[in-house]
Design an enzyme around this catalytic site. Sequence first.
Site, short mmCIF file in Angstrom:
data_model
loop_
_atom_site.label_atom_id
_atom_site.label_comp_id
_atom_site.label_asym_id
_atom_site.label_seq_id
_atom_site.Cartn_x
_atom_site.Cartn_y
_atom_site.Cartn_z
N LYS A 173 0.90 -1.28 -0.01
CA LYS A 173 -0.09 -0.02 0.04
C LYS A 173 0.96 1.28 -0.06
CE LYS A 173 -3.94 1.88 2.44
NZ LYS A 173 -4.78 1.69 3.51
N LYS A 231 -1.95 -1.47 -4.03
CA LYS A 231 -3.00 -0.34 -3.74
C LYS A 231 -2.20 0.96 -3.77
CE LYS A 231 -6.09 1.47 -0.37
NZ LYS A 231 -6.45 1.30 1.14
N1 LIG Z 1 -8.27 0.93 3.57
C1 LIG Z 1 -9.14 1.22 2.15
C2 LIG Z 1 -8.79 2.40 1.56
O1 LIG Z 1 -7.86 3.11 2.07
C3 LIG Z 1 -9.24 2.81 0.42
C4 LIG Z 1 -8.62 3.71 -0.30
C5 LIG Z 1 -9.49 4.40 -1.55
O2 LIG Z 1 -10.35 3.84 -2.19
O3 LIG Z 1 -9.21 5.47 -2.05
#
Ligand SMILES: NCC(=O)CCC(=O)O
Length: 351
Positions: free
Chosen positions: A218, A272
């Site tokens: 992340k 992510k």
């Molecule tokens: N823990 C989940 C997220 O941080 C989602 C971030 C996003 O959709 O911008």
Amino acid sequence: MGESTKNTEAGLAAAAAVNVDEITARRRMRRSRGADWSRRLVRETRLTVDDLIWPIFIVPGTNISEPISAMPGVNRLSVDRAVEAARMAADLGIPALATFPNVELERRDQTGSLALEADNLINQATRAIKQAVPDIGVITDVALDPFTDHGHDGILRDGEIVNDETVRAIAAAAVHQADAGSDIIAPSDMMDGRIGAIRQALDAAGHQNVAIMSYATKFASACYGPYREAINTSGLLKGDKRSYYLDPSNAMEAVRDAALDVEEGADMLMVKPGLPYLDICRALKDNFGLPTFAYQVSGEYSMVKAADAAGYIDGERIMLETLLAFKRAGCDGILTYFAPEAARLIAKGLG
Ligand SMILES: NCC(=O)CCC(=O)O
């Protein structure tokens, strides 16, 4: 006649005399692109509804569906409406949902203690969804940021996010989530050691069959802005998350970080955000061969929506192209706010 004019004429003469047949005699790549049937025949990558995971936002109350202004088309749902959404997703063939809570500000505190309550909003949603729509997978985010009054994913002490105490809290929260019926625990906090800790805690609680999808890589990205509006943390966050999320410059560090998660027992890996990190998707798939997912995050969603609304792009085509790109980069699936829209287009044969 100047030198450059002479050169141009020589070039034009050579162009006119080119023997294209001779050059292309061995291979003409366009043969297989000429007709729809042959393009379908040689297609390497396909997007199907089975690739989609739909993230949804949960709010307290009943019969609530409130728009999120920074995410056109996405609403926060009360648990009863989330159950309806789950039913709709199952009818569309979407395999799984990922749930994210937006709890009252007055219930948030320094340590995110609400995360450890067995009947908190996220666990209420899981129970209700699994009871009404047992065949849809429920993936729960285990992190403290929706529950802290400072918006960080960990416990903040003297200006520092403390790792080990946060890991213990997250492992306990994961047990409550599994008790509520969560099928996959997805820790998004990026603390060191959390996968091993969650696995130990789940196993000790008899949840050997609950899987862990690690938010393994992340990144400290600017793409999360709209999400912070969705769970109401944008006004709370002090500082930034660079002391625990990955530096967007680092691919090798991302692989090393994912390797630890694999060793500690992650069943699935996630990258992510998604589109700016396709190289990481490919690297994780090639290095570990585990089921690999991309999270196409809120900023990626909102950029497409905004450009579509302005008439600059064809939003539907861009959406499908981006989802396909994740598959091509080695992903087995995508967490995407586009999931229902994409599922409907795929059903029409447009995927
Ligand atoms: N823990 C989940 C997220 O941080 C989602 C971030 C996003 O959709 O911008």
